[in-house]
Design a protein around this motif. Structure first.
Motif, PDB file in Angstrom:
ATOM      1  N   GLN A   1       0.853  -1.198   0.000  1.00  0.00           N
ATOM      2  CA  GLN A   1       0.000   0.000   0.000  1.00  0.00           C
ATOM      3  C   GLN A   1       0.892   1.252   0.000  1.00  0.00           C
ATOM      4  OE1 GLN A   1      -3.537   0.173  -0.074  1.00  0.00           O
ATOM      5  NE2 GLN A   1      -3.401  -1.961  -0.708  1.00  0.00           N
ATOM      6  N   HIS A   2       1.474   1.516  -1.165  1.00  0.00           N
ATOM      7  CA  HIS A   2       2.469   2.588  -1.233  1.00  0.00           C
ATOM      8  C   HIS A   2       1.899   3.967  -0.914  1.00  0.00           C
ATOM      9  CE1 HIS A   2       5.420  -0.161  -2.656  1.00  0.00           C
ATOM     10  NE2 HIS A   2       4.727  -0.486  -3.735  1.00  0.00           N
ATOM     11  N   ALA A   3       0.732   4.278  -1.479  1.00  0.00           N
ATOM     12  CA  ALA A   3       0.173   5.622  -1.257  1.00  0.00           C
ATOM     13  C   ALA A   3      -0.139   5.805   0.232  1.00  0.00           C
ATOM     14  CB  ALA A   3      -1.083   5.818  -2.106  1.00  0.00           C
ATOM     15  N   PHE A   4      -0.713   4.772   0.839  1.00  0.00           N
ATOM     16  CA  PHE A   4      -1.051   4.856   2.262  1.00  0.00           C
ATOM     17  C   PHE A   4       0.213   5.059   3.111  1.00  0.00           C
ATOM     18  CE2 PHE A   4      -1.855   2.850   6.418  1.00  0.00           C
ATOM     19  CZ  PHE A   4      -2.902   3.649   6.844  1.00  0.00           C
ATOM     20  N   ASN A   5       1.267   4.303   2.765  1.00  0.00           N
ATOM     21  CA  ASN A   5       2.515   4.442   3.527  1.00  0.00           C
ATOM     22  C   ASN A   5       3.096   5.845   3.372  1.00  0.00           C
ATOM     23  OD1 ASN A   5       2.190   1.818   4.241  1.00  0.00           O
ATOM     24  ND2 ASN A   5       3.606   0.989   2.701  1.00  0.00           N
TER      25      ASN A   5
ATOM     26  N   THR B   1      11.712  13.770 -13.893  1.00  0.00           N
ATOM     27  CA  THR B   1      12.092  13.002 -12.698  1.00  0.00           C
ATOM     28  C   THR B   1      10.881  13.013 -11.740  1.00  0.00           C
ATOM     29  OG1 THR B   1      12.846  14.921 -11.480  1.00  0.00           O
ATOM     30  CG2 THR B   1      14.471  13.858 -12.915  1.00  0.00           C
ATOM     31  N   PRO B   2      10.841  12.091 -10.783  1.00  0.00           N
ATOM     32  CA  PRO B   2       9.712  12.102  -9.835  1.00  0.00           C
ATOM     33  C   PRO B   2       9.578  13.440  -9.104  1.00  0.00           C
ATOM     34  CG  PRO B   2      10.909  10.038  -9.662  1.00  0.00           C
ATOM     35  CD  PRO B   2      11.712  10.911 -10.595  1.00  0.00           C
ATOM     36  N   ILE B   3      10.695  14.068  -8.777  1.00  0.00           N
ATOM     37  CA  ILE B   3      10.608  15.369  -8.082  1.00  0.00           C
ATOM     38  C   ILE B   3       9.903  16.394  -8.966  1.00  0.00           C
ATOM     39  CG2 ILE B   3      12.005  17.360  -7.320  1.00  0.00           C
ATOM     40  CD1 ILE B   3      13.877  15.475  -5.959  1.00  0.00           C
TER      41      ILE B   3
ATOM     42  N   ASP C   1      10.122   5.087   0.142  1.00  0.00           N
ATOM     43  CA  ASP C   1      10.315   3.653   0.054  1.00  0.00           C
ATOM     44  C   ASP C   1       9.423   2.973  -0.975  1.00  0.00           C
ATOM     45  OD1 ASP C   1      12.216   2.139   1.067  1.00  0.00           O
ATOM     46  OD2 ASP C   1      11.072   1.331   2.770  1.00  0.00           O
ATOM     47  N   MET C   2       8.857   3.724  -1.891  1.00  0.00           N
ATOM     48  CA  MET C   2       8.061   3.061  -2.934  1.00  0.00           C
ATOM     49  C   MET C   2       8.883   3.031  -4.220  1.00  0.00           C
ATOM     50  SD  MET C   2       5.117   5.723  -4.149  1.00  0.00           S
ATOM     51  CE  MET C   2       4.643   6.671  -2.743  1.00  0.00           C
ATOM     52  N   PRO C   3       8.645   2.016  -5.074  1.00  0.00           N
ATOM     53  CA  PRO C   3       9.373   1.994  -6.340  1.00  0.00           C
ATOM     54  C   PRO C   3       9.085   3.267  -7.128  1.00  0.00           C
ATOM     55  CG  PRO C   3       8.055   0.006  -6.053  1.00  0.00           C
ATOM     56  CD  PRO C   3       7.677   0.927  -4.946  1.00  0.00           C
ATOM     57  N   GLU C   4      10.058   3.668  -7.913  1.00  0.00           N
ATOM     58  CA  GLU C   4       9.919   4.922  -8.639  1.00  0.00           C
ATOM     59  C   GLU C   4       8.647   4.962  -9.515  1.00  0.00           C
ATOM     60  OE1 GLU C   4      13.244   6.497 -11.205  1.00  0.00           O
ATOM     61  OE2 GLU C   4      13.492   7.451  -9.258  1.00  0.00           O
TER      62      GLU C   4
ATOM     63  N   PHE D   1       3.019   7.134 -10.641  1.00  0.00           N
ATOM     64  CA  PHE D   1       1.617   6.701 -10.589  1.00  0.00           C
ATOM     65  C   PHE D   1       0.824   7.566  -9.595  1.00  0.00           C
ATOM     66  CE2 PHE D   1      -1.756   4.019  -8.846  1.00  0.00           C
ATOM     67  CZ  PHE D   1      -2.356   3.542 -10.006  1.00  0.00           C
ATOM     68  N   CYS D   2       1.408   7.748  -8.409  1.00  0.00           N
ATOM     69  CA  CYS D   2       0.711   8.532  -7.367  1.00  0.00           C
ATOM     70  C   CYS D   2       0.511   9.968  -7.816  1.00  0.00           C
ATOM     71  CB  CYS D   2       1.506   8.514  -6.060  1.00  0.00           C
ATOM     72  SG  CYS D   2       1.432   6.930  -5.235  1.00  0.00           S
ATOM     73  N   MET D   3       1.491  10.519  -8.530  1.00  0.00           N
ATOM     74  CA  MET D   3       1.339  11.905  -8.985  1.00  0.00           C
ATOM     75  C   MET D   3       0.275  11.999 -10.086  1.00  0.00           C
ATOM     76  SD  MET D   3       2.772  14.142  -7.219  1.00  0.00           S
ATOM     77  CE  MET D   3       2.490  13.236  -5.731  1.00  0.00           C
TER      78      MET D   3
END
Ligand SMILES: C[S@@+](CC[C@H](N)C(=O)[O-])C[C@H]1O[C@@H](n2cnc3c(N)ncnc32)[C@H](O)[C@@H]1O
Length: 427
Positions: free
Chosen positions: A43-47, A357-359, A375-378, A383-385
């Motif tokens: 649960q990457h977004a939750f973490n 880049t993710p940033i 701590d989530m894969p790049e 995806f979250c963004m």
């Protein structure tokens, strides 16, 4: 000023919460939040949410269909960006009405019915106004009828963040609803004049995001969602309406019109992208460059329908690389992959082509750098963004909520009588 108790649904990495806290961390107090990524063990977004806002027993990581029973009462503001689905309803044997299973609107609907939040702020794709394909406007009609049944006044506006000085052309519908007893804008009657005043001048979105004052009574459309439709199931079966990009519902009357934003100069990608050295992995290989240039090129492809008919699918040419002297396009969850919609820029330092880049994707949504570096894969950071929203818009709406809430609270106190509104605001 009294704290505003917030519940955040479909919280993702916390765009609503961050925006509201940017408006005021003292006033907006998130009392409960829920985020659950279906069918995923990790649960990457939750973490990420917990990493940024701290672990709390009030952060729930279960399907909202289950978690909703744990939600506290006494909610001032319910917020969330929910997935857009087909919302159709059916009559049950007991002549009640029931939404399609698994459709998240019905979870929100249940929460509204049970918890009666004083205010609701929702976000969705602007396509919601037009769906379904065969019954244009029906899904939004269902939402409005549901809110009417529960005693809310509603306003909505489609907002493109880039038209309000921000760094992404992201067009989303925002819906603000509030218990009609609170009557933030002191509306006396459901008529065209009051609707025009709300939409153009004094309502929630007019206060937050200025529009050009060119709307006249002639270009507002109206429909009564109660007069013409017996119940939700009737709306589900028969409602069709051409919703425009802004509107309101006062009692059962829906008014809609097309508002033109009072555009501010947007922030361009060049103000966002890193001008430091970027890791090699973000640069395109020759093969990737070739694939992407083809994907982004104009095409006309012959396809066959299930009935055997031939048709042509066409796509226009996209800028390759993306222009950095304009805002970013809408980020999708596939950002950073070999996909037509991924941004490809010319790196300012090396002049070579690369992915964002993710940033940079965090900056495009107005999150602080490394918000998702938890701590989530790049791949999931992108995806979250793609799932999130432009935080700065929520900050602006948070400022307006503070203003109208404060005004109403002071007004109720000045009246020195325990009115319904005062009781509602105080409890
Ligand atoms: C459009 S995103 C909202 C993103 C959020 N506004 C943000 O700033 O990151 C919808 C979120 O709902 C979550 N979700 C989907 N189905 C859910 C369910 N049944 N229960 C709880 N959360 C769910 C998804 O994992 C996703 O993070």
């Amino acid at each position: 000023m009294k704290k505003i108790k917030v519940v955040e649904l479909f919280a993702g990495v916390g765009g609503f919460r961050l925006g509201l806290e940017n408006s005021s961390k003292k006033i907006f107090h998130t009392v409960w939040a829920n985020q659950w990524e279906p069918k995923k063990q990790k649960q990457h977004a939750f973490n990420c949410y917990n990493h940024n806002f701290g672990n709390s027993k009030n952060h729930s990581n279960q399907d909202i269909a289950v978690a909703k029973f744990e939600m506290p009462n006494n909610i001032d503001l319910l917020v969330g960006g929910f997935p857009c689905q087909d919302y159709s309803v059916a009559r049950t044997q007991a002549a009640g009405i029931q939404g399609e299973k698994g459709v998240l609107w019905w979870e929100i609907s249940w929460i509204i019915k049970e918890k009666k939040p004083k205010m609701i702020l929702l976000e969705n794709v602007n396509r919601l106004l037009k769906s379904t394909k065969t019954h244009k406007g029906r899904d939004f009609g269902i939402i409005l009828r549901d809110l009417y049944n529960n005693g809310y006044y509603v306003e909505w506006r489609v907002i493109n963040a880039a038209e309000y000085g921000l760094q992404q052309k992201r067009r989303r519908i925002f819906i603000f609803a509030y218990k009609k007893d609170i009557n933030f804008f002191n509306i006396k009657n459901a008529n065209f004049d009051n609707a025009l005043d709300l939409i153009q001048k004094n309502g929630f979105f007019a206060k937050s995001f200025k529009i050009i004052k060119e709307i006249t009574l002639d270009n507002i459309k109206e429909i009564d969602i109660k007069e013409k439709f017996i119940d939700l199931a009737d709306v589900s079966d028969n409602f069709k309406f051409d919703f425009e990009n802004s509107g309101c519902m006062i009692d059962s009357k829906i008014f809609t019109t097309n508002a033109t934003p009072y555009s501010n100069q947007p922030k361009n990608l060049e103000n966002i992208i890193l001008n430091t050295e970027v890791e090699e992995k973000y640069f395109l290989t020759k093969t990737q460059e070739l694939k992407l240039s083809l994907l982004k090129d104009r095409k006309r492809i012959q396809r066959t329908k299930p009935n055997g008919d031939i048709y042509y699918y066409s796509e226009g040419k996209m800028s390759f690389p993306d222009r950095i002297d304009s805002p970013a396009r809408t980020m999708l969850t596939s950002e950073g992959t070999i996909n037509r919609s991924s941004h490809i820029i010319e790196d300012p330092k090396t002049k070579k082509l690369r992915f964002l880049t993710p940033i940079e994707t965090e900056r495009i949504n107005g999150f602080p750098d490394n918000w998702t570096n938890t701590d989530m894969p790049e791949r999931f950071r992108y995806f979250c963004m793609g799932n999130a929203l432009v935080v700065d818009l929520i900050k602006i709406m948070g400022d307006t909520i503070q203003e109208i809430w404060n005004q109403k609270y002071n007004q109720a106190k000045a009246n020195k009588k325990i009115s319904i509104v005062e009781t509602m605001l105080i409890n």
